[in-house]
Design a protein around this motif. Structure first.
Motif, short mmCIF file in Angstrom:
data_model
loop_
_atom_site.label_atom_id
_atom_site.label_comp_id
_atom_site.label_asym_id
_atom_site.label_seq_id
_atom_site.Cartn_x
_atom_site.Cartn_y
_atom_site.Cartn_z
N SER A 262 0.84 -1.28 0.01
CA SER A 262 -0.04 -0.15 0.07
C SER A 262 0.77 1.17 -0.07
O SER A 262 0.64 2.24 -0.84
N LEU A 263 2.04 1.32 0.68
CA LEU A 263 2.71 2.24 0.93
C LEU A 263 3.58 2.75 -0.36
O LEU A 263 3.64 3.87 -1.01
N LEU A 264 3.96 1.51 -1.08
CA LEU A 264 4.74 1.74 -2.38
C LEU A 264 3.76 2.10 -3.33
O LEU A 264 4.03 3.05 -4.33
N SER A 265 2.39 1.78 -3.39
CA SER A 265 1.57 2.19 -4.28
C SER A 265 1.27 3.49 -4.25
O SER A 265 1.23 4.42 -5.28
N MET A 266 1.11 4.15 -3.17
CA MET A 266 1.02 5.55 -2.73
C MET A 266 2.10 6.51 -3.09
O MET A 266 2.14 7.27 -3.88
N ALA A 267 3.44 5.73 -3.10
CA ALA A 267 4.45 6.53 -3.20
C ALA A 267 4.97 6.63 -4.51
O ALA A 267 5.07 7.58 -5.30
N CYS B 59 2.03 6.62 -6.86
CA CYS B 59 1.31 7.36 -7.35
C CYS B 59 1.69 8.85 -7.35
O CYS B 59 1.82 9.70 -8.39
N THR B 60 2.61 9.09 -6.14
CA THR B 60 3.04 10.29 -5.88
C THR B 60 4.02 10.85 -6.67
O THR B 60 4.16 11.70 -7.41
N ALA B 61 5.06 10.00 -7.07
CA ALA B 61 5.96 10.08 -7.84
C ALA B 61 5.82 10.16 -9.22
O ALA B 61 6.39 10.93 -10.02
N ILE B 62 4.58 9.62 -9.90
CA ILE B 62 4.19 9.79 -11.18
C ILE B 62 3.66 11.32 -11.33
O ILE B 62 3.98 11.82 -12.56
N GLN B 63 3.08 11.72 -10.23
CA GLN B 63 2.72 13.34 -10.28
C GLN B 63 3.80 14.29 -10.30
O GLN B 63 3.72 15.15 -11.03
N TYR B 64 5.07 13.91 -9.47
CA TYR B 64 5.95 15.03 -9.30
C TYR B 64 7.34 14.52 -9.89
O TYR B 64 8.18 15.50 -9.94
N ASP B 65 7.66 13.30 -10.32
CA ASP B 65 9.01 13.07 -10.82
C ASP B 65 8.82 12.82 -12.19
O ASP B 65 8.03 11.82 -13.03
N LYS C 75 -3.33 0.10 -16.36
CA LYS C 75 -2.71 1.07 -15.50
C LYS C 75 -2.22 0.31 -14.32
O LYS C 75 -1.03 0.81 -13.75
N MET C 76 -2.73 -0.62 -13.59
CA MET C 76 -2.09 -1.31 -12.45
C MET C 76 -0.93 -1.87 -12.87
O MET C 76 0.40 -2.01 -12.03
N ILE C 77 -0.52 -2.52 -14.12
CA ILE C 77 0.59 -3.24 -14.43
C ILE C 77 1.77 -1.90 -14.60
O ILE C 77 2.98 -2.18 -14.26
N ALA C 78 1.35 -0.74 -15.19
CA ALA C 78 2.22 0.24 -15.46
C ALA C 78 2.68 0.95 -14.15
O ALA C 78 3.84 1.34 -13.65
N LEU C 79 1.67 0.89 -13.15
CA LEU C 79 1.90 1.58 -11.75
C LEU C 79 2.78 0.47 -10.78
O LEU C 79 3.86 0.97 -10.32
#
Length: 92
Positions: free
Chosen positions: A8-13, A15-21, A38-42
């Motif tokens: 769960s923490l890695l998934s949230m990280a 998602c955040t990384a996709i937005q800001y990195d 989408k989930m495979i790319a994530l």
């Protein structure tokens, strides 16, 4: 910490990384354009984050975004100097 919490923490990280990195955002978009779900790319982004974390721990140095220096051609010596310079910038 259980496996579910870590995932769960890695998934949230991720998602955040996709937005800001920008590098990870491009990587995610490239995977989506290849036809990945989408989930495979994530999941691919999560794995890339884990690779970064383990590389930083193994080297014992802070993460340096090399995309800033992508136009340069590096020899091993110049790359080491660049990483050392970046490390000095972070520790000062």
């Amino acid at each position: 910490m259980g496996d579910r919490q870590m995932k769960s923490l890695l998934s949230m990280a991720a998602c955040t990384a996709i937005q800001y990195d920008s590098e990870l955002r491009q990587y995610y978009k490239k995977k989506r354009e290849e036809g990945k779900l989408k989930m495979i790319a994530l999941n691919n982004v999560r794995n890339k984050l884990l690779s970064r974390v383990f590389a930083v721990v193994k080297r014992g140095t802070p993460y340096v975004e090399l995309q800033k220096f992508a136009a340069w051609k590096f020899s091993r010596k110049s790359l080491d100097l660049t990483l050392e310079y970046g490390y000095r910038q972070l520790t000062e």
